[in-house]
Design an enzyme around this catalytic site. Structure first.
Site, PDB file in Angstrom:
ATOM      1  N   ARG A 234       0.857  -1.184   0.000  1.00  0.00           N
ATOM      2  CA  ARG A 234       0.000   0.000   0.000  1.00  0.00           C
ATOM      3  C   ARG A 234       0.893   1.234   0.000  1.00  0.00           C
ATOM      4  O   ARG A 234       1.915   1.280   0.703  1.00  0.00           O
ATOM      5  CB  ARG A 234      -0.908   0.038   1.234  1.00  0.00           C
ATOM      6  CG  ARG A 234      -2.102  -0.902   1.179  1.00  0.00           C
ATOM      7  CD  ARG A 234      -3.125  -0.527   0.095  1.00  0.00           C
ATOM      8  NE  ARG A 234      -4.250  -1.445   0.051  1.00  0.00           N
ATOM      9  CZ  ARG A 234      -4.319  -2.546  -0.695  1.00  0.00           C
ATOM     10  NH1 ARG A 234      -3.305  -2.871  -1.479  1.00  0.00           N
ATOM     11  NH2 ARG A 234      -5.397  -3.307  -0.679  1.00  0.00           N
ATOM     12  N   GLU A 263      -2.568   7.496  -4.974  1.00  0.00           N
ATOM     13  CA  GLU A 263      -2.970   6.801  -6.208  1.00  0.00           C
ATOM     14  C   GLU A 263      -4.455   6.932  -6.522  1.00  0.00           C
ATOM     15  O   GLU A 263      -4.867   6.744  -7.671  1.00  0.00           O
ATOM     16  CB  GLU A 263      -2.585   5.316  -6.129  1.00  0.00           C
ATOM     17  CG  GLU A 263      -3.423   4.502  -5.142  1.00  0.00           C
ATOM     18  CD  GLU A 263      -3.079   3.012  -5.160  1.00  0.00           C
ATOM     19  OE1 GLU A 263      -1.882   2.682  -5.039  1.00  0.00           O
ATOM     20  OE2 GLU A 263      -4.010   2.194  -5.288  1.00  0.00           O
ATOM     21  N   HIS A 295      -0.893  -0.369  -9.663  1.00  0.00           N
ATOM     22  CA  HIS A 295      -1.623  -1.301  -8.788  1.00  0.00           C
ATOM     23  C   HIS A 295      -2.149  -2.501  -9.591  1.00  0.00           C
ATOM     24  O   HIS A 295      -3.351  -2.755  -9.651  1.00  0.00           O
ATOM     25  CB  HIS A 295      -2.780  -0.579  -8.081  1.00  0.00           C
ATOM     26  CG  HIS A 295      -3.124  -1.209  -6.759  1.00  0.00           C
ATOM     27  ND1 HIS A 295      -3.403  -0.484  -5.638  1.00  0.00           N
ATOM     28  CD2 HIS A 295      -3.241  -2.509  -6.385  1.00  0.00           C
ATOM     29  CE1 HIS A 295      -3.671  -1.294  -4.627  1.00  0.00           C
ATOM     30  NE2 HIS A 295      -3.583  -2.542  -5.066  1.00  0.00           N
TER      31      HIS A 295
HETATM   32  P1  NAI Z   1      -1.297 -11.305   5.339  1.00  0.00           P
HETATM   33  O1  NAI Z   1      -2.299 -10.844   6.339  1.00  0.00           O
HETATM   34  O2  NAI Z   1      -1.184 -12.770   5.031  1.00  0.00           O
HETATM   35  O3  NAI Z   1       0.163 -10.792   5.771  1.00  0.00           O
HETATM   36  C1  NAI Z   1       0.426  -9.509   6.263  1.00  0.00           C
HETATM   37  C2  NAI Z   1       1.546  -9.636   7.275  1.00  0.00           C
HETATM   38  O4  NAI Z   1       1.905  -8.319   7.690  1.00  0.00           O
HETATM   39  C3  NAI Z   1       1.126 -10.413   8.526  1.00  0.00           C
HETATM   40  O5  NAI Z   1       2.058 -11.460   8.785  1.00  0.00           O
HETATM   41  C4  NAI Z   1       1.141  -9.360   9.615  1.00  0.00           C
HETATM   42  O6  NAI Z   1       1.507  -9.874  10.887  1.00  0.00           O
HETATM   43  C5  NAI Z   1       2.207  -8.417   9.064  1.00  0.00           C
HETATM   44  N1  NAI Z   1       2.239  -7.133   9.748  1.00  0.00           N
HETATM   45  C6  NAI Z   1       1.210  -6.479  10.374  1.00  0.00           C
HETATM   46  N2  NAI Z   1       1.678  -5.365  10.974  1.00  0.00           N
HETATM   47  C7  NAI Z   1       3.013  -5.316  10.709  1.00  0.00           C
HETATM   48  C8  NAI Z   1       4.058  -4.424  11.078  1.00  0.00           C
HETATM   49  N3  NAI Z   1       3.823  -3.350  11.860  1.00  0.00           N
HETATM   50  N4  NAI Z   1       5.301  -4.677  10.662  1.00  0.00           N
HETATM   51  C9  NAI Z   1       5.568  -5.763   9.901  1.00  0.00           C
HETATM   52  N5  NAI Z   1       4.626  -6.666   9.540  1.00  0.00           N
HETATM   53  C10 NAI Z   1       3.370  -6.433   9.934  1.00  0.00           C
HETATM   54  O7  NAI Z   1      -1.597 -10.462   4.022  1.00  0.00           O
HETATM   55  P2  NAI Z   1      -1.135 -10.762   2.531  1.00  0.00           P
HETATM   56  O8  NAI Z   1      -2.198 -11.533   1.836  1.00  0.00           O
HETATM   57  O9  NAI Z   1       0.248 -11.291   2.530  1.00  0.00           O
HETATM   58  O10 NAI Z   1      -1.165  -9.276   1.909  1.00  0.00           O
HETATM   59  C11 NAI Z   1      -0.260  -8.287   2.365  1.00  0.00           C
HETATM   60  C12 NAI Z   1      -0.636  -6.940   1.785  1.00  0.00           C
HETATM   61  O11 NAI Z   1      -0.423  -6.939   0.382  1.00  0.00           O
HETATM   62  C13 NAI Z   1      -2.133  -6.559   1.933  1.00  0.00           C
HETATM   63  O12 NAI Z   1      -2.405  -6.012   3.197  1.00  0.00           O
HETATM   64  C14 NAI Z   1      -2.307  -5.546   0.831  1.00  0.00           C
HETATM   65  O13 NAI Z   1      -2.065  -4.258   1.345  1.00  0.00           O
HETATM   66  C15 NAI Z   1      -1.216  -5.901  -0.176  1.00  0.00           C
HETATM   67  N6  NAI Z   1      -1.782  -6.374  -1.445  1.00  0.00           N
HETATM   68  C16 NAI Z   1      -1.464  -5.694  -2.599  1.00  0.00           C
HETATM   69  C17 NAI Z   1      -1.960  -6.094  -3.822  1.00  0.00           C
HETATM   70  C18 NAI Z   1      -1.600  -5.415  -5.111  1.00  0.00           C
HETATM   71  O14 NAI Z   1      -2.224  -5.692  -6.152  1.00  0.00           O
HETATM   72  N7  NAI Z   1      -0.605  -4.551  -5.155  1.00  0.00           N
HETATM   73  C19 NAI Z   1      -2.901  -7.216  -3.897  1.00  0.00           C
HETATM   74  C20 NAI Z   1      -3.108  -7.925  -2.642  1.00  0.00           C
HETATM   75  C21 NAI Z   1      -2.572  -7.474  -1.465  1.00  0.00           C
END
Ligand code: NAI
Length: 331
Positions: A234, A263, A295
């Site tokens: 993000r 964005e 994105h």
């Molecule tokens: P997920 O929930 O499996 O993993 C997110 C991880 O971030 C978790 O392990 C969580 O503990 C960790 N986290 C939370 N707070 C944190 C902090 N302060 N410092 C470090 N780590 C922290 O989510 P997933 O599926 O891996 O997605 C991650 C992100 O990817 C989403 O939140 C979304 O923003 C982004 N995304 C972007 C897309 C794109 O098209 N560019 C598409 C899908 C997701």
């Protein structure tokens, strides 16, 4: 169930309609983003279906609640665009798509890294222009380098596994340890140590109050000189002005972003015939060592198919009064 689908591009319409073939929900598609100005388009519906740059803040939710909306379904994993507490106050349930091809985003992050490190987009632009000179196109081997992953959840862990395959040493930072990351040889460290030691840093954590500007002027100053920053998560995770300053000073050797703080007014639309008034994005794309995409990391056949199917399944479950598997809990 009557559902107003906002930010609906052509591919949203066709793939959501395909997923809906058996379920038979009445989907009303709008290309407009959801905002206070467009909320009335949902009149007569029980649900709204939104995307990452729709505005689902307290004011919009109050307007939707007055119209009888009871469900917000976002076609994304991240839900930072939705005021979940306000939704709960209005008795509106929020669902998202927790599980869709994490490979789509992880693989794209690797692609961005390779593109910026090996100057692939620049090289391609040159050869189209008949210029086959290699000056300015030198990159570095990823083999033997250290890669830091901030957020080692589903996407971050897969990104780490791919990078381990390149022969990289993996460092991670996450308040929750993921055994899959450690089993792949990754080691958890504090964010400052990760930045100081990593040749490449890739962001895979959600945008929350705690993670906003997790990359900022303070810790960029401690980053390894010449390192590459990749952000497919993000835009709000990175203080863009600080990143620009770090690029100018050479502290950052490259920046590859699929997401950008501002964005919402730019992405998912063709602005090629207009004057873009966002000076920051214009500055970013002017750097030879920056690559910006709009994105699109999630944009694979597999991921979109799963997103649409999960969204339709959530609408059906809500209509039948069944438990919502992908409900976002109220804070
Ligand atoms: P997920 O929930 O499996 O993993 C997110 C991880 O971030 C978790 O392990 C969580 O503990 C960790 N986290 C939370 N707070 C944190 C902090 N302060 N410092 C470090 N780590 C922290 O989510 P997933 O599926 O891996 O997605 C991650 C992100 O990817 C989403 O939140 C979304 O923003 C982004 N995304 C972007 C897309 C794109 O098209 N560019 C598409 C899908 C997701």
């Amino acid at each position: 169930m009557k559902t107003a689908v906002f930010s609906a591009r052509r591919y949203d319409k066709s793939m959501l309609a395909h997923a809906n073939a058996d379920a038979g929900h009445e989907l009303r598609f709008f290309e407009d983003r959801l905002s206070l100005a467009t909320a009335s388009l949902a009149e007569g519906c029980e649900a709204v279906c939104v995307f990452v740059n729709d505005s689902v803040d307290a004011e919009v939710l109050a307007a939707l609640a007055r119209q009888g909306i009871r469900l917000v379904a976002t076609r994304s994993t991240g839900y930072n665009q939705i005021d979940v507490a306000a939704a709960a106050r209005h008795g509106i349930a929020v669902v998202r798509v927790t599980d869709y091809s994490p490979y789509s985003v992880a693989e794209f992050a690797v692609g961005l890294l390779l593109a910026v490190n090996r100057k692939i987009a620049r090289a391609s632009a040159r050869t189209r222009d008949g210029n086959f000179d290699l000056e300015g196109l030198m990159g570095f081997d990823l083999h033997g380098k250290t890669v830091g992953v901030i957020g080692t959840g589903k996407i971050g862990a897969i990104f780490a596994r791919i990078m381990a395959g390149f022969g990289c040493t993996m460092l991670g930072h996450d308040p929750y340890r993921n055994p899959a990351f450690e089993e792949g040889g990754g080691r958890y460290v504090a964010v400052d140590e990760l930045l100081a030691r990593s040749d490449v840093v890739s962001l895979h954590c959600p945008l929350t109050d705690a993670t906003r500007y997790i990359i900022n002027a303070g810790n960029l100053a401690r980053a390894k000189r010449g390192s590459i920053l990749v952000n497919t998560s993000r835009g709000g995770l990175v203080d863009t002005d600080a990143a620009i300053a770090a690029l100018k000073s050479g502290k950052l050797g490259g920046l590859a972003i699929d997401v950008y703080e501002q964005e919402a007014n730019l992405f998912f639309q063709d602005l090629s015939s207009t004057i873009i008034c966002d000076d920051v994005i214009q500055r970013l794309v002017s750097f030879p060592n920056v690559i910006v995409t709009g994105h699109q990391a999630f944009f694979t056949v597999e991921a979109i198919g799963q997103i649409m199917q999960t969204t339709i399944d959530s609408l059906s479950a809500f209509e039948r009064g069944e438990p919502l598997l992908n409900r976002v809990p109220a804070p």
